[in-house]
Design a protein around this motif. Structure first.
Motif, PDB file in Angstrom:
ATOM      1  N   SER A 150      36.890  31.592  35.632  1.00  0.00           N
ATOM      2  CA  SER A 150      36.715  31.358  37.081  1.00  0.00           C
ATOM      3  C   SER A 150      36.506  29.863  37.284  1.00  0.00           C
ATOM      4  O   SER A 150      36.283  29.121  36.306  1.00  0.00           O
ATOM      5  N   GLY A 151      36.525  29.446  38.545  1.00  0.00           N
ATOM      6  CA  GLY A 151      36.212  28.048  38.826  1.00  0.00           C
ATOM      7  C   GLY A 151      34.779  27.739  38.421  1.00  0.00           C
ATOM      8  O   GLY A 151      34.489  26.685  37.850  1.00  0.00           O
ATOM      9  N   MET A 152      33.873  28.667  38.711  1.00  0.00           N
ATOM     10  CA  MET A 152      32.466  28.449  38.338  1.00  0.00           C
ATOM     11  C   MET A 152      32.320  28.343  36.817  1.00  0.00           C
ATOM     12  O   MET A 152      31.480  27.589  36.324  1.00  0.00           O
ATOM     13  N   ILE A 193      33.157  24.852  35.906  1.00  0.00           N
ATOM     14  CA  ILE A 193      32.095  23.920  36.315  1.00  0.00           C
ATOM     15  C   ILE A 193      30.890  24.035  35.379  1.00  0.00           C
ATOM     16  O   ILE A 193      30.383  23.034  34.860  1.00  0.00           O
ATOM     17  N   TYR A 252      30.352  22.409  46.626  1.00  0.00           N
ATOM     18  CA  TYR A 252      30.537  23.859  46.738  1.00  0.00           C
ATOM     19  C   TYR A 252      29.189  24.551  46.456  1.00  0.00           C
ATOM     20  O   TYR A 252      28.471  24.163  45.526  1.00  0.00           O
ATOM     21  N   GLU A 283      33.351  15.933  44.697  1.00  0.00           N
ATOM     22  CA  GLU A 283      34.514  16.745  45.067  1.00  0.00           C
ATOM     23  C   GLU A 283      35.475  15.877  45.870  1.00  0.00           C
ATOM     24  O   GLU A 283      35.038  14.974  46.598  1.00  0.00           O
ATOM     25  N   ASP A 307      35.681  17.784  41.133  1.00  0.00           N
ATOM     26  CA  ASP A 307      36.250  19.084  41.469  1.00  0.00           C
ATOM     27  C   ASP A 307      37.380  18.791  42.448  1.00  0.00           C
ATOM     28  O   ASP A 307      37.135  18.420  43.602  1.00  0.00           O
ATOM     29  N   THR A 365      39.733  20.864  43.538  1.00  0.00           N
ATOM     30  CA  THR A 365      40.309  22.111  44.060  1.00  0.00           C
ATOM     31  C   THR A 365      40.994  21.917  45.404  1.00  0.00           C
ATOM     32  O   THR A 365      42.100  22.416  45.628  1.00  0.00           O
ATOM     33  N   PHE A 366      40.332  21.195  46.339  1.00  0.00           N
ATOM     34  CA  PHE A 366      40.852  21.119  47.709  1.00  0.00           C
ATOM     35  C   PHE A 366      42.147  20.312  47.809  1.00  0.00           C
ATOM     36  O   PHE A 366      42.874  20.462  48.787  1.00  0.00           O
ATOM     37  N   SER A 382      38.995  25.223  40.783  1.00  0.00           N
ATOM     38  CA  SER A 382      38.993  26.672  40.919  1.00  0.00           C
ATOM     39  C   SER A 382      40.470  27.029  41.037  1.00  0.00           C
ATOM     40  O   SER A 382      41.085  26.823  42.090  1.00  0.00           O
ATOM     41  N   THR A 392      41.637  29.805  41.204  1.00  0.00           N
ATOM     42  CA  THR A 392      41.690  30.926  42.150  1.00  0.00           C
ATOM     43  C   THR A 392      42.420  30.507  43.428  1.00  0.00           C
ATOM     44  O   THR A 392      43.010  31.347  44.102  1.00  0.00           O
ATOM     45  N   LYS A 393      42.359  29.210  43.756  1.00  0.00           N
ATOM     46  CA  LYS A 393      42.833  28.722  45.059  1.00  0.00           C
ATOM     47  C   LYS A 393      44.310  28.314  44.965  1.00  0.00           C
ATOM     48  O   LYS A 393      45.128  29.151  44.654  1.00  0.00           O
ATOM     49  N   VAL A 429      40.925  35.426  39.838  1.00  0.00           N
ATOM     50  CA  VAL A 429      39.889  34.392  39.779  1.00  0.00           C
ATOM     51  C   VAL A 429      40.076  33.659  38.458  1.00  0.00           C
ATOM     52  O   VAL A 429      40.200  34.290  37.409  1.00  0.00           O
ATOM     53  N   ALA A 430      40.153  32.323  38.521  1.00  0.00           N
ATOM     54  CA  ALA A 430      40.361  31.527  37.295  1.00  0.00           C
ATOM     55  C   ALA A 430      39.903  30.100  37.561  1.00  0.00           C
ATOM     56  O   ALA A 430      39.691  29.703  38.709  1.00  0.00           O
ATOM     57  N   LEU A 471      40.353  30.095  49.975  1.00  0.00           N
ATOM     58  CA  LEU A 471      41.422  29.208  50.442  1.00  0.00           C
ATOM     59  C   LEU A 471      42.518  29.165  49.392  1.00  0.00           C
ATOM     60  O   LEU A 471      42.328  29.661  48.279  1.00  0.00           O
TER      61      LEU A 471
HETATM   62  N1  PLP Z   1      34.972  24.684  43.653  1.00  0.00           N
HETATM   63  C1  PLP Z   1      35.343  24.802  44.939  1.00  0.00           C
HETATM   64  C2  PLP Z   1      35.650  23.556  45.719  1.00  0.00           C
HETATM   65  C3  PLP Z   1      35.429  26.062  45.540  1.00  0.00           C
HETATM   66  O1  PLP Z   1      35.794  26.163  46.839  1.00  0.00           O
HETATM   67  C4  PLP Z   1      35.126  27.217  44.771  1.00  0.00           C
HETATM   68  C5  PLP Z   1      35.193  28.564  45.362  1.00  0.00           C
HETATM   69  O2  PLP Z   1      35.345  28.751  46.542  1.00  0.00           O
HETATM   70  C6  PLP Z   1      34.725  27.047  43.438  1.00  0.00           C
HETATM   71  C7  PLP Z   1      34.687  25.772  42.906  1.00  0.00           C
HETATM   72  C8  PLP Z   1      34.382  28.228  42.590  1.00  0.00           C
HETATM   73  O3  PLP Z   1      35.559  28.862  42.180  1.00  0.00           O
HETATM   74  P1  PLP Z   1      35.648  30.395  41.710  1.00  0.00           P
HETATM   75  O4  PLP Z   1      35.356  31.244  42.911  1.00  0.00           O
HETATM   76  O5  PLP Z   1      37.036  30.497  41.187  1.00  0.00           O
HETATM   77  O6  PLP Z   1      34.614  30.580  40.647  1.00  0.00           O
END
Ligand code: PLP
Length: 386
Positions: A79-81, A84, A105, A148, A177, A179-180, A199, A201-202, A211-212, A330
């Motif tokens: 997962s993203g978490m 992290i 986040y 981020e 991070d 992700t965005f 993440s 996942t997005k 979820v990854a 997202l």
């Molecule tokens: N980082 C950001 C910016 C996120 O928006 C999210 C989840 O919304 C995460 C990390 C965590 O990712 P995950 O839900 O895949 O564990």
């Protein structure tokens, strides 16, 4: 076969593809096997075992993720978490201190304030756009700076070039991070960041069906994190690896549409009398628009806005929209809409939300890849019902 000089769009399709192709299959198969035949490996981490993140499905993903971010190596996580927490636990220990941006986040903030603190890792929070205050928080034990690319849900862009310079001058690791933005819109390693986290996942997967997470950077750091992940056990399942690899192939195309749609919707909303304020770095009115123009090739699919009539109007609008699905998250193909005070930021007190500039009636849209004209028409009919 992908070559380092190939464009990101080509890397997304060809990097990491096995040679020769197993049984000639154009699409690499799912290796749904927990363990693999022993071939005389001498080192534990070389054993081919699913938890050790080294099946062919993991290796293919590592190659494509490293290629698109310009990294020496990459690591995919459950997962993203997981990306992290593995990064922070892999690099920091009891007595170490880090500087973290104050509006990260929610999961990251909770991990820092609860889990990391319990392990003796200390944190001070900095404002991404108040460079002059960062040095005040430094300690002899400071090891890392964590930010981020764009904050959620206000889409502020921190002083990213300054983060890199500040970290380098003080020998700190810089972690972002991303992700965005996704690696299509921003390449943090090229700017000088040490590690880039997502993440997956997005946007990277893009279809809201798994979820990854992943982390990309130098080979030595990624080896260090792989050893930690192997012990923590947050390994991505081979089937999810396969789906993520499939999603990645269209990342560049999808990002272009997310970028264009979000800009079109942001401009449309900014022109409406019912709307008090729109937050999107692609808009000329955004306080960090120039920085976003300089650093990003697009601003992604997330925007937020406030209505003049506040919370009740926000709820009525969400109820009246036909295309966006009311849900957090997202980066998927479908547009999602949410009120952060009820979802992503529900864990904060109203006072804390106000201090961060998050109004109770703020609406966040994760714009998908539908036709922009249909999205704008849907928002127009919903606004007319207010
Ligand atoms: N980082 C950001 C910016 C996120 O928006 C999210 C989840 O919304 C995460 C990390 C965590 O990712 P995950 O839900 O895949 O564990």
């Amino acid at each position: 076969m992908a070559h380092p000089s190939h464009h990101l769009q080509t890397q997304l399709i060809h990097a990491g593809q096995p040679k020769p192709r197993p049984a000639g299959a154009v699409v690499a198969p799912i290796y749904q096997s927990a363990t693999f035949e022993y071939r005389g490996e001498r080192d534990y981490s070389q054993l081919r075992y699913l938890r050790l993140n080294n099946t062919p499905n993991h290796q293919a993903l590592h190659a494509v993720l490293a290629a698109i971010s310009g990294a020496e190596a990459a690591l995919v996580t459950a997962s993203g978490m997981a990306a992290i927490t593995t990064t922070l636990l892999g690099l920091l220990g009891a007595g170490d201190h880090l500087l973290a941006q104050d509006c990260l986040y929610g999961g990251t903030l909770s991990f820092l304030s609860e889990e990391a603190a319990a392990l003796g890792i200390e944190v001070d929070y900095i404002q991404g756009n108040d460079l002059s205050s960062w040095a005040r928080h430094l300690r002899p034990t400071t090891r890392l700076l964590y930010v981020e690319t764009m904050t959620n849900p206000l889409l502020e862009v921190p002083e990213l070039e300054a983060v890199v310079g500040f970290a380098r001058r003080r020998n700190l690791l810089s972690v972002i991070d991303n992700t965005f933005a996704s690696p299509v819109n921003f390449r943090p390693l090229a700017l000088g960041f040490d590690l880039e986290i997502h993440s997956a996942t997005k946007y990277l997967n893009g279809h809201s069906d798994l979820v990854a997470g992943c982390v990309m950077g130098g080979g030595t750091l990624i080896n260090q994190l792989t050893r930690r992940l192997n012990l923590l056990g947050a390994t991505l399942d081979p089937h999810a690896c396969f789906l993520l690899e499939r999603g990645l192939k269209t990342l560049a195309l999808r990002m272009r549409q997310h970028d264009d749609n979000a800009l079109a919707l942001a401009r449309f909303l900014e022109g409406r009398p019912e709307v008090a304020r729109v937050n999107y770095p692609g808009l000329e009115s955004h306080p960090q628009h120039q920085r976003a123009q300089r650093l990003f090739s697009g601003c992604g699919g997330v925007l937020s806005f406030e209505l003049r009539e506040g919370i009740t109007a926000a709820d009525r609008l969400i109820g009246a929209l036909e295309l966006p699905v009311s849900a957090p998250s997202l980066g998927g193909v479908e547009t999602l809409i949410t009120r952060p005070a009820l979802t992503s930021h529900a864990g904060l007190t109203p006072q804390r939300r106000a201090a961060l500039g998050i109004a109770e009636g703020l609406v966040r849209v994760a714009v998908g890849i539908e036709a922009a004209q249909d999205l704008c028409a849907d928002f127009a009919q919903a606004l007319e019902q207010l």
